[in-house]
Design a protein around this motif. Structure first.
Motif, PDB file in Angstrom:
ATOM      1  N   GLU A 105      -8.979 -30.629  37.529  1.00 53.76           N
ATOM      2  CA  GLU A 105      -8.009 -30.868  38.606  1.00 53.76           C
ATOM      3  C   GLU A 105      -6.704 -31.458  38.101  1.00 53.76           C
ATOM      4  N   ASP A 106      -6.731 -32.087  36.927  1.00 60.41           N
ATOM      5  CA  ASP A 106      -5.516 -32.665  36.354  1.00 60.41           C
ATOM      6  C   ASP A 106      -4.803 -31.714  35.406  1.00 60.41           C
ATOM      7  N   GLY A 107      -5.300 -30.470  35.307  1.00 62.94           N
ATOM      8  CA  GLY A 107      -4.652 -29.480  34.474  1.00 62.94           C
ATOM      9  C   GLY A 107      -5.078 -29.498  33.019  1.00 62.94           C
ATOM     10  N   ARG A 108      -6.057 -30.333  32.671  1.00 61.57           N
ATOM     11  CA  ARG A 108      -6.526 -30.384  31.293  1.00 61.57           C
ATOM     12  C   ARG A 108      -7.497 -29.241  31.019  1.00 61.57           C
ATOM     13  N   VAL A 109      -7.350 -28.623  29.852  1.00 64.28           N
ATOM     14  CA  VAL A 109      -8.196 -27.492  29.490  1.00 64.28           C
ATOM     15  C   VAL A 109      -9.609 -27.971  29.191  1.00 64.28           C
ATOM     16  N   VAL A 110     -10.584 -27.239  29.710  1.00 58.54           N
ATOM     17  CA  VAL A 110     -11.998 -27.533  29.467  1.00 58.54           C
ATOM     18  C   VAL A 110     -12.549 -26.399  28.606  1.00 58.54           C
ATOM     19  N   MET A 111     -12.935 -26.714  27.377  1.00 57.68           N
ATOM     20  CA  MET A 111     -13.387 -25.690  26.442  1.00 57.68           C
ATOM     21  C   MET A 111     -14.836 -25.286  26.736  1.00 57.68           C
ATOM     22  N   PRO A 112     -15.218 -24.054  26.371  1.00 55.66           N
ATOM     23  CA  PRO A 112     -16.585 -23.585  26.640  1.00 55.66           C
ATOM     24  C   PRO A 112     -17.676 -24.475  26.070  1.00 55.66           C
ATOM     25  N   GLY A 113     -17.408 -25.124  24.940  1.00 55.10           N
ATOM     26  CA  GLY A 113     -18.416 -25.992  24.351  1.00 55.10           C
ATOM     27  C   GLY A 113     -18.796 -27.164  25.235  1.00 55.10           C
ATOM     28  N   VAL A 114     -17.942 -27.491  26.224  1.00 53.10           N
ATOM     29  CA  VAL A 114     -18.224 -28.599  27.132  1.00 53.10           C
ATOM     30  C   VAL A 114     -19.225 -28.183  28.200  1.00 53.10           C
ATOM     31  N   TYR A 115     -19.084 -26.952  28.728  1.00 55.94           N
ATOM     32  CA  TYR A 115     -19.887 -26.558  29.886  1.00 55.94           C
ATOM     33  C   TYR A 115     -20.914 -25.465  29.621  1.00 55.94           C
ATOM     34  N   MET A 116     -20.671 -24.567  28.655  1.00 57.09           N
ATOM     35  CA  MET A 116     -21.581 -23.436  28.499  1.00 57.09           C
ATOM     36  C   MET A 116     -23.000 -23.847  28.089  1.00 57.09           C
ATOM     37  N   PRO A 117     -23.182 -24.784  27.142  1.00 56.54           N
ATOM     38  CA  PRO A 117     -24.555 -25.215  26.856  1.00 56.54           C
ATOM     39  C   PRO A 117     -25.256 -25.799  28.072  1.00 56.54           C
ATOM     40  N   ALA A 118     -24.497 -26.514  28.915  1.00 59.71           N
ATOM     41  CA  ALA A 118     -25.094 -27.077  30.132  1.00 59.71           C
ATOM     42  C   ALA A 118     -25.509 -25.971  31.093  1.00 59.71           C
ATOM     43  N   LEU A 119     -24.659 -24.965  31.277  1.00 63.77           N
ATOM     44  CA  LEU A 119     -25.008 -23.844  32.154  1.00 63.77           C
ATOM     45  C   LEU A 119     -26.265 -23.146  31.671  1.00 63.77           C
ATOM     46  N   GLU A 120     -26.392 -22.987  30.352  1.00 64.74           N
ATOM     47  CA  GLU A 120     -27.570 -22.306  29.811  1.00 64.74           C
ATOM     48  C   GLU A 120     -28.817 -23.164  29.946  1.00 64.74           C
ATOM     49  N   ARG A 121     -28.690 -24.449  29.705  1.00 71.89           N
ATOM     50  CA  ARG A 121     -29.859 -25.324  29.854  1.00 71.89           C
ATOM     51  C   ARG A 121     -30.347 -25.372  31.301  1.00 71.89           C
ATOM     52  N   LEU A 122     -29.415 -25.274  32.246  1.00 74.24           N
ATOM     53  CA  LEU A 122     -29.785 -25.347  33.657  1.00 74.24           C
ATOM     54  C   LEU A 122     -30.090 -23.985  34.267  1.00 74.24           C
ATOM     55  N   GLY A 123     -29.895 -22.903  33.512  1.00 75.75           N
ATOM     56  CA  GLY A 123     -30.125 -21.566  34.046  1.00 75.75           C
ATOM     57  C   GLY A 123     -29.112 -21.166  35.099  1.00 75.75           C
ATOM     58  N   LEU A 124     -27.847 -21.555  34.905  1.00 71.22           N
ATOM     59  CA  LEU A 124     -26.806 -21.316  35.904  1.00 71.22           C
ATOM     60  C   LEU A 124     -25.696 -20.406  35.390  1.00 71.22           C
ATOM     61  N   THR A 125     -26.020 -19.476  34.515  1.00 71.12           N
ATOM     62  CA  THR A 125     -24.988 -18.628  33.911  1.00 71.12           C
ATOM     63  C   THR A 125     -24.661 -17.378  34.721  1.00 71.12           C
ATOM     64  N   GLN A 126     -25.588 -16.894  35.549  1.00 71.87           N
ATOM     65  CA  GLN A 126     -25.469 -15.547  36.082  1.00 71.87           C
ATOM     66  C   GLN A 126     -24.264 -15.368  37.014  1.00 71.87           C
ATOM     67  N   VAL A 127     -24.118 -16.219  38.012  1.00 77.61           N
ATOM     68  CA  VAL A 127     -22.986 -16.108  38.936  1.00 77.61           C
ATOM     69  C   VAL A 127     -21.683 -16.364  38.196  1.00 77.61           C
ATOM     70  N   PHE A 128     -21.708 -17.307  37.269  1.00 77.87           N
ATOM     71  CA  PHE A 128     -20.525 -17.629  36.465  1.00 77.87           C
ATOM     72  C   PHE A 128     -20.075 -16.415  35.655  1.00 77.87           C
ATOM     73  N   ASP A 129     -21.005 -15.786  34.933  1.00 81.56           N
ATOM     74  CA  ASP A 129     -20.652 -14.640  34.096  1.00 81.56           C
ATOM     75  C   ASP A 129     -20.219 -13.435  34.919  1.00 81.56           C
ATOM     76  N   ARG A 130     -20.803 -13.274  36.102  1.00 77.73           N
ATOM     77  CA  ARG A 130     -20.394 -12.164  36.965  1.00 77.73           C
ATOM     78  C   ARG A 130     -18.919 -12.291  37.337  1.00 77.73           C
ATOM     79  N   ARG A 131     -18.485 -13.507  37.662  1.00 78.18           N
ATOM     80  CA  ARG A 131     -17.081 -13.704  38.044  1.00 78.18           C
ATOM     81  C   ARG A 131     -16.150 -13.414  36.875  1.00 78.18           C
ATOM     82  N   ILE A 132     -16.543 -13.790  35.679  1.00 76.15           N
ATOM     83  CA  ILE A 132     -15.699 -13.509  34.521  1.00 76.15           C
ATOM     84  C   ILE A 132     -15.610 -12.000  34.287  1.00 76.15           C
ATOM     85  N   ALA A 133     -16.731 -11.296  34.433  1.00 70.61           N
ATOM     86  CA  ALA A 133     -16.714  -9.838  34.268  1.00 70.61           C
ATOM     87  C   ALA A 133     -15.759  -9.202  35.267  1.00 70.61           C
ATOM     88  N   GLN A 134     -15.746  -9.678  36.504  1.00 73.72           N
ATOM     89  CA  GLN A 134     -14.814  -9.161  37.499  1.00 73.72           C
ATOM     90  C   GLN A 134     -13.368  -9.389  37.063  1.00 73.72           C
TER      91      GLN A 134
END
Length: 381
Positions: free
Chosen positions: A162-191
């Motif tokens: 929200e403050d405009g700071r870049v969030v790199m994939p290394g911050v969130y992607m391992p968390a998404l994979e550990r939680l099994g929350l990648t599918q909706v996220f990856d679909r939006r990127i593909a679009q």
């Protein structure tokens, strides 16, 4: 009018939410999921111990029932659910039969604190992506002998908080994979990558996704093939499957790759030789491109060049093209070239960058030049 359909919507991570946030939070998540689905589908849902359910219903807008439900699930899971100071991302799935509540997945976490930290990172990523606080940056895959020749450019998403700071994939992607929350996220990127290809008909782009998202659900089976064919971008899109997390099923990944290829796209396997892949798996799945991360191989020391050569040789037996990544110096390029690499990628050829503003300015200048009257001979100086 469409046929009637009964819906059992499972919150797949409800057991985790209850375990790590408490039953009260889980109850509020259930209520909010029901509200979001009712708003999308205009039918009432009842709250169950495993999720929400709707009695058989009909849709009168001419759209297929299951397609509408799939869209509603994605919309309901897109934005995190605020509960007090927590923001919860849900994983939703649909079935015709009542699920076994005892079979709800419980993540293997070291502590409740770890799970909550991962959920916070996942919520940050989802909020940025679905509130359009992101850009696509690109890095070219170049010829090892002629760097100006480009096979395609890999797209990587850059999120902003929200403050405009870049969030790199290394911050969130391992968390998404550990939680099994990648599918909706990856679909939006593909679009988003498809939209970029439509805007720029002269480029070939790669789209990253987790191996956990590589399953043939309704969207990938029906919507994605139609989307890329109607937009005319299938031949210019490469789906890159990362194996930083072990796939739920190697057979499911093979089926996914086959469907994507039938839609006209190429599929790349990332991190070959360092992730969860094997030569037998790659041969069975028939990827179009295999990518080898030279950065990880460098840690092997003096035998790194020999290992790289062996991996390139193996990869050539199971894919049409082989790419050596993490080429950061001229020395890296010489080693990759000596090992037989045809295509390379890395900081030596440029850091990932957002080309859209530059291309937009170029298009604007070209448009102005096209409209400007030709200068008259002997005109004013």
């Amino acid at each position: 009018m469409n046929a009637t359909a009964a819906m059992c919507i499972t919150i797949d991570n409800l057991g985790d939410i209850s375990t790590y946030f408490g039953e009260g939070v889980a109850g509020r998540v259930l209520a909010e999921v029901a509200r979001r689905l009712e708003r999308s589908l205009q039918v009432p849902f009842t709250i169950e111990s495993w999720g929400v359910a709707a009695s058989p219903f009909q849709l009168e807008d001419g759209l297929p029932v299951w397609s509408r439900v799939d869209e509603a699930l994605c919309a309901a899971a897109a934005l995190p659910i605020p509960v007090g100071n927590n923001r919860i991302v849900v994983s939703l799935s649909c079935r015709n039969t009542v699920p076994d509540a005892q079979g709800l997945h419980t993540a293997s976490q070291n502590s409740a604190q770890d799970y909550r930290i991962d959920m916070s990172a996942a919520a940050l990523a989802y909020e940025a992506l679905f509130n359009a606080r992101f850009t696509l940056v690109e890095q070219p895959v170049c010829s090892a002998s002629e760097p100006a020749s480009v096979l395609y450019s890999e797209c990587v998403v850059r999120l902003s908080d929200e403050d405009g700071r870049v969030v790199m994939p290394g911050v969130y992607m391992p968390a998404l994979e550990r939680l099994g929350l990648t599918q909706v996220f990856d679909r939006r990127i593909a679009q988003s990558v498809v939209e970029e290809l439509v805007r720029r008909p002269d480029v070939v782009l790669g789209c990253n996704m987790s191996a956990l998202s590589a399953s043939v659900d309704l969207w990938w089976r029906l919507v994605f093939p139609r989307l890329v064919r109607e937009a005319g971008v299938g031949q210019r899109m490469v789906i890159e499957i990362s194996e930083s997390a072990r796939p739920y099923s190697f057979e499911a990944v093979a089926e996914f790759v086959s469907h994507i290829q039938q839609a006209g796209c190429r599929v790349a396997l990332d991190d070959f030789g360092t992730g969860f892949s094997s030569i037998g798996y790659a041969r069975h799945t028939r990827f179009d491109v295999i990518k080898i991360d030279a950065g990880r191989i460098r840690t092997r020391g003096s035998d790194a060049p020999q290992l790289l050569g062996h991996l390139i040789s193996l990869a050539r037996h199971v894919a049409n093209e082989v790419v050596v990544g993490s080429v950061e110096s001229e020395a890296d390029l010489l080693i990759a070239h000596a090992a037989g690499a045809r295509w390379v990628q890395g900081f030596l050829f440029g850091h990932p960058q957002n080309l859209a503003p530059q291309l937009a300015r170029q298009a604007q200048v070209a448009s102005l030049d096209a409209r400007r009257p030709a200068a008259r001979a002997g005109g004013a100086r």
